[in-house]
Scaffold this motif. Sequence first.
Motif, short mmCIF file in Angstrom:
data_model
loop_
_atom_site.label_atom_id
_atom_site.label_comp_id
_atom_site.label_asym_id
_atom_site.label_seq_id
_atom_site.Cartn_x
_atom_site.Cartn_y
_atom_site.Cartn_z
N ALA A 40 61.36 -0.30 -27.28
CA ALA A 40 61.33 -2.06 -27.40
C ALA A 40 60.13 -2.17 -28.53
O ALA A 40 59.00 -1.60 -27.98
CB ALA A 40 61.30 -2.44 -26.10
N THR A 41 60.18 -3.12 -29.18
CA THR A 41 58.98 -3.46 -29.84
C THR A 41 58.89 -4.97 -29.82
O THR A 41 59.61 -5.73 -29.93
CB THR A 41 59.28 -3.25 -31.55
N TYR A 42 57.27 -5.08 -29.61
CA TYR A 42 57.03 -6.75 -29.30
C TYR A 42 55.77 -6.96 -30.32
O TYR A 42 55.18 -6.09 -30.65
CB TYR A 42 56.38 -6.63 -27.84
N GLU A 43 55.70 -8.09 -30.60
CA GLU A 43 54.71 -8.67 -31.50
C GLU A 43 53.94 -9.71 -30.62
O GLU A 43 54.67 -10.65 -29.88
CB GLU A 43 55.33 -9.51 -32.53
N TYR A 44 52.71 -9.80 -30.73
CA TYR A 44 51.85 -10.62 -30.15
C TYR A 44 51.10 -11.45 -31.26
O TYR A 44 50.45 -11.04 -32.12
CB TYR A 44 50.66 -9.91 -29.15
N ARG A 45 50.98 -12.68 -30.98
CA ARG A 45 50.68 -13.82 -32.21
C ARG A 45 49.21 -14.13 -31.81
O ARG A 45 48.59 -14.32 -30.88
CB ARG A 45 51.71 -15.11 -32.11
N ASP A 46 48.55 -14.35 -32.97
CA ASP A 46 47.08 -14.93 -33.13
C ASP A 46 46.06 -13.98 -32.49
O ASP A 46 44.94 -14.23 -32.01
CB ASP A 46 46.94 -16.17 -32.43
N VAL A 47 46.38 -12.52 -32.55
CA VAL A 47 45.44 -11.44 -31.91
C VAL A 47 44.27 -11.23 -32.90
O VAL A 47 44.61 -10.99 -34.03
CB VAL A 47 46.11 -10.27 -31.67
N PRO A 48 42.95 -11.21 -32.43
CA PRO A 48 42.01 -11.12 -33.37
C PRO A 48 41.94 -9.48 -33.85
O PRO A 48 42.46 -8.65 -32.95
CB PRO A 48 40.69 -11.56 -32.63
N ALA A 49 41.38 -9.45 -34.87
CA ALA A 49 41.26 -7.94 -35.63
C ALA A 49 40.49 -7.18 -34.57
O ALA A 49 40.73 -5.81 -34.56
CB ALA A 49 40.83 -7.91 -36.96
N GLU A 50 39.52 -7.67 -33.97
CA GLU A 50 38.48 -6.88 -33.26
C GLU A 50 39.51 -6.23 -32.05
O GLU A 50 39.15 -5.01 -31.43
CB GLU A 50 37.59 -7.78 -32.38
N LEU A 51 40.57 -6.76 -31.66
CA LEU A 51 41.41 -6.31 -30.26
C LEU A 51 42.11 -5.02 -30.94
O LEU A 51 42.39 -4.14 -30.17
CB LEU A 51 42.10 -7.31 -29.58
N TYR A 52 42.71 -5.08 -32.24
CA TYR A 52 43.37 -4.17 -32.82
C TYR A 52 42.48 -2.87 -32.92
O TYR A 52 42.97 -1.95 -32.65
CB TYR A 52 43.68 -4.50 -34.02
N GLU A 53 41.05 -3.22 -33.48
CA GLU A 53 40.28 -2.03 -33.62
C GLU A 53 39.82 -1.52 -32.12
O GLU A 53 39.90 -0.32 -32.08
CB GLU A 53 38.95 -2.43 -34.24
N ARG A 54 39.91 -2.36 -31.05
CA ARG A 54 39.43 -1.82 -29.97
C ARG A 54 40.68 -0.97 -29.42
O ARG A 54 40.52 0.25 -28.74
CB ARG A 54 39.33 -2.93 -28.75
N MET A 55 41.83 -1.33 -29.63
CA MET A 55 43.13 -0.58 -29.31
C MET A 55 42.93 0.86 -30.22
O MET A 55 43.40 2.01 -29.52
CB MET A 55 44.46 -1.19 -29.90
N LEU A 56 42.65 0.91 -31.46
CA LEU A 56 42.34 2.21 -32.16
C LEU A 56 41.47 3.19 -31.57
O LEU A 56 41.68 4.16 -31.39
CB LEU A 56 42.00 1.91 -33.62
N ALA A 57 40.19 2.58 -31.07
CA ALA A 57 39.22 3.50 -30.56
C ALA A 57 39.33 3.77 -28.92
O ALA A 57 38.96 4.79 -28.63
CB ALA A 57 37.81 2.28 -30.57
N ALA A 58 40.41 2.98 -28.41
CA ALA A 58 40.78 3.36 -27.11
C ALA A 58 41.91 4.58 -27.02
O ALA A 58 42.11 5.08 -25.88
CB ALA A 58 41.09 2.15 -26.50
N ALA A 59 42.38 4.82 -28.06
CA ALA A 59 43.60 5.79 -27.81
C ALA A 59 43.11 7.08 -27.31
O ALA A 59 41.74 7.50 -27.37
CB ALA A 59 43.77 6.24 -29.55
N PRO A 60 43.81 7.76 -26.56
CA PRO A 60 45.19 7.42 -26.31
C PRO A 60 45.57 6.41 -25.06
O PRO A 60 46.46 6.59 -24.39
CB PRO A 60 45.41 8.93 -25.71
N HIS A 61 44.49 5.57 -24.72
CA HIS A 61 44.59 4.59 -23.78
C HIS A 61 44.53 3.29 -24.22
O HIS A 61 44.31 2.38 -23.43
CB HIS A 61 43.33 4.74 -22.84
N ALA A 62 45.10 3.10 -25.35
CA ALA A 62 45.37 1.68 -25.83
C ALA A 62 46.09 0.81 -24.99
O ALA A 62 45.89 -0.32 -25.18
CB ALA A 62 45.84 1.70 -27.24
N HIS A 63 47.23 1.39 -24.33
CA HIS A 63 48.05 0.55 -23.44
C HIS A 63 46.99 -0.52 -22.60
O HIS A 63 47.49 -1.63 -22.07
CB HIS A 63 49.03 1.35 -22.72
N ARG A 64 45.97 0.29 -22.13
CA ARG A 64 44.90 -0.61 -21.27
C ARG A 64 44.36 -1.99 -22.04
O ARG A 64 44.43 -2.86 -21.25
CB ARG A 64 43.72 0.14 -20.69
N VAL A 65 44.15 -1.78 -23.28
CA VAL A 65 43.76 -3.01 -23.96
C VAL A 65 44.89 -3.91 -23.96
O VAL A 65 44.82 -5.19 -23.51
CB VAL A 65 43.33 -2.60 -25.40
#
Length: 91
Positions: A40-65
Amino acid sequence: MQGPCGGNSGPVLFLRSIAYDPASRILTVRFRAPSGSAWATYEYRDVPAELYERMLAAAPHAHRVVERDIAPSYDVRRLGEHAWRPPAVTA
């Protein structure tokens, strides 16, 4: 992880991949079932780049973000749908 939109109402899914479009501020998250047979693929709208960067930094626990910061706060739609749904409400 419980449900792609947060909370405990959905099936268990695992975050498989993420992508971010800074121009549209859309975060695309692909989930898979534990068996690997369902996606399943989902899109989230108006997400700041900082949250995406936080997800990358949190790997392999990006699901928590997604669970804590994105699903409760940003509109979502399943890839291919036209309508956006409001953020998940968690109990």
